[in-house]
Scaffold this motif. Structure first.
Motif, short mmCIF file in Angstrom:
data_model
loop_
_atom_site.label_atom_id
_atom_site.label_comp_id
_atom_site.label_asym_id
_atom_site.label_seq_id
_atom_site.Cartn_x
_atom_site.Cartn_y
_atom_site.Cartn_z
N LEU A 115 0.82 -1.21 0.00
CA LEU A 115 0.00 0.00 0.00
C LEU A 115 0.85 1.26 0.00
O LEU A 115 0.55 2.23 -0.70
N ILE A 116 1.93 1.25 0.76
CA ILE A 116 2.82 2.41 0.79
C ILE A 116 3.46 2.62 -0.57
O ILE A 116 3.55 3.76 -1.05
N ILE A 117 3.88 1.55 -1.22
CA ILE A 117 4.49 1.66 -2.54
C ILE A 117 3.48 2.24 -3.54
O ILE A 117 3.81 3.13 -4.33
N VAL A 118 2.25 1.76 -3.51
CA VAL A 118 1.21 2.25 -4.42
C VAL A 118 0.95 3.73 -4.16
O VAL A 118 0.84 4.54 -5.10
N LEU A 119 0.86 4.13 -2.90
CA LEU A 119 0.61 5.54 -2.57
C LEU A 119 1.76 6.44 -3.03
O LEU A 119 1.53 7.54 -3.52
N VAL A 120 2.98 5.98 -2.88
CA VAL A 120 4.14 6.76 -3.33
C VAL A 120 4.11 6.92 -4.85
O VAL A 120 4.35 8.01 -5.39
N ILE A 121 3.78 5.86 -5.56
CA ILE A 121 3.71 5.93 -7.03
C ILE A 121 2.60 6.90 -7.45
O ILE A 121 2.79 7.71 -8.36
N LEU A 122 1.43 6.83 -6.78
CA LEU A 122 0.35 7.76 -7.09
C LEU A 122 0.77 9.20 -6.82
O LEU A 122 0.45 10.11 -7.60
N LEU A 123 1.47 9.41 -5.74
CA LEU A 123 1.93 10.76 -5.41
C LEU A 123 2.90 11.27 -6.47
O LEU A 123 2.83 12.44 -6.88
N LEU A 124 3.77 10.41 -6.96
CA LEU A 124 4.72 10.82 -8.01
C LEU A 124 4.01 11.09 -9.33
O LEU A 124 4.36 12.03 -10.05
N LEU A 125 3.02 10.27 -9.67
CA LEU A 125 2.32 10.43 -10.94
C LEU A 125 1.41 11.65 -10.96
O LEU A 125 1.38 12.40 -11.95
N PHE A 126 0.63 11.83 -9.92
CA PHE A 126 -0.41 12.86 -9.95
C PHE A 126 -0.04 14.11 -9.17
O PHE A 126 -0.67 15.14 -9.34
N GLY A 127 0.92 14.05 -8.30
CA GLY A 127 1.29 15.21 -7.51
C GLY A 127 0.34 15.39 -6.33
O GLY A 127 -0.76 14.86 -6.30
N GLY A 128 0.79 16.13 -5.35
CA GLY A 128 0.01 16.32 -4.13
C GLY A 128 -1.27 17.09 -4.33
O GLY A 128 -2.26 16.87 -3.63
N ALA A 129 -1.30 18.00 -5.28
CA ALA A 129 -2.48 18.85 -5.47
C ALA A 129 -3.63 18.10 -6.14
O ALA A 129 -4.79 18.39 -5.88
N LYS A 130 -3.32 17.13 -6.98
CA LYS A 130 -4.38 16.44 -7.72
C LYS A 130 -4.92 15.20 -7.01
O LYS A 130 -5.96 14.68 -7.40
N LEU A 131 -4.24 14.72 -5.98
CA LEU A 131 -4.71 13.52 -5.30
C LEU A 131 -6.07 13.69 -4.64
O LEU A 131 -6.91 12.80 -4.74
N PRO A 132 -6.36 14.81 -3.96
CA PRO A 132 -7.71 14.96 -3.39
C PRO A 132 -8.81 14.95 -4.46
O PRO A 132 -9.88 14.37 -4.25
N LYS A 133 -8.54 15.56 -5.61
CA LYS A 133 -9.52 15.56 -6.70
C LYS A 133 -9.72 14.15 -7.22
O LYS A 133 -10.85 13.73 -7.51
N LEU A 134 -8.64 13.41 -7.34
CA LEU A 134 -8.72 12.03 -7.82
C LEU A 134 -9.50 11.16 -6.84
O LEU A 134 -10.38 10.39 -7.24
N ALA A 135 -9.24 11.32 -5.55
CA ALA A 135 -9.95 10.54 -4.54
C ALA A 135 -11.44 10.89 -4.53
O ALA A 135 -12.29 10.02 -4.39
N ARG A 136 -11.74 12.17 -4.69
CA ARG A 136 -13.14 12.61 -4.71
C ARG A 136 -13.88 12.00 -5.90
O ARG A 136 -15.01 11.51 -5.76
N SER A 137 -13.26 12.02 -7.06
CA SER A 137 -13.93 11.47 -8.24
C SER A 137 -14.07 9.95 -8.14
O SER A 137 -15.08 9.40 -8.58
#
Length: 59
Positions: free
Chosen positions: A8-30
């Motif tokens: 889970l930590i590895i997946v979260l780090v990869i998501l953070l690198l791909l989408f950046g910190g600003a877009k993660l809340p929007k992605l989670a909301r959608s």
């Protein structure tokens, strides 16, 4: 498919690198909205099936 803490930590780090910190809340909301709509669709479908099952059949 069981994911451990390390995976889970590895997946979260990869998501953070791909989408950046600003877009993660929007992605989670959608994703949350999509999950809600999917559950509503499944519920409506099961209610429609129950209604068709309750109708008497002419023999």
């Amino acid at each position: 498919m069981n994911l451990g803490a390390t995976e889970l930590i590895i997946v979260l780090v990869i998501l953070l690198l791909l989408f950046g910190g600003a877009k993660l809340p929007k992605l989670a909301r959608s994703l949350g909205r999509a999950q809600k709509e999917f559950k509503e669709g499944v519920t409506e479908s099961s209610k429609a099936e129950e209604k068709t099952d309750e109708k008497p059949k002419d023999a």
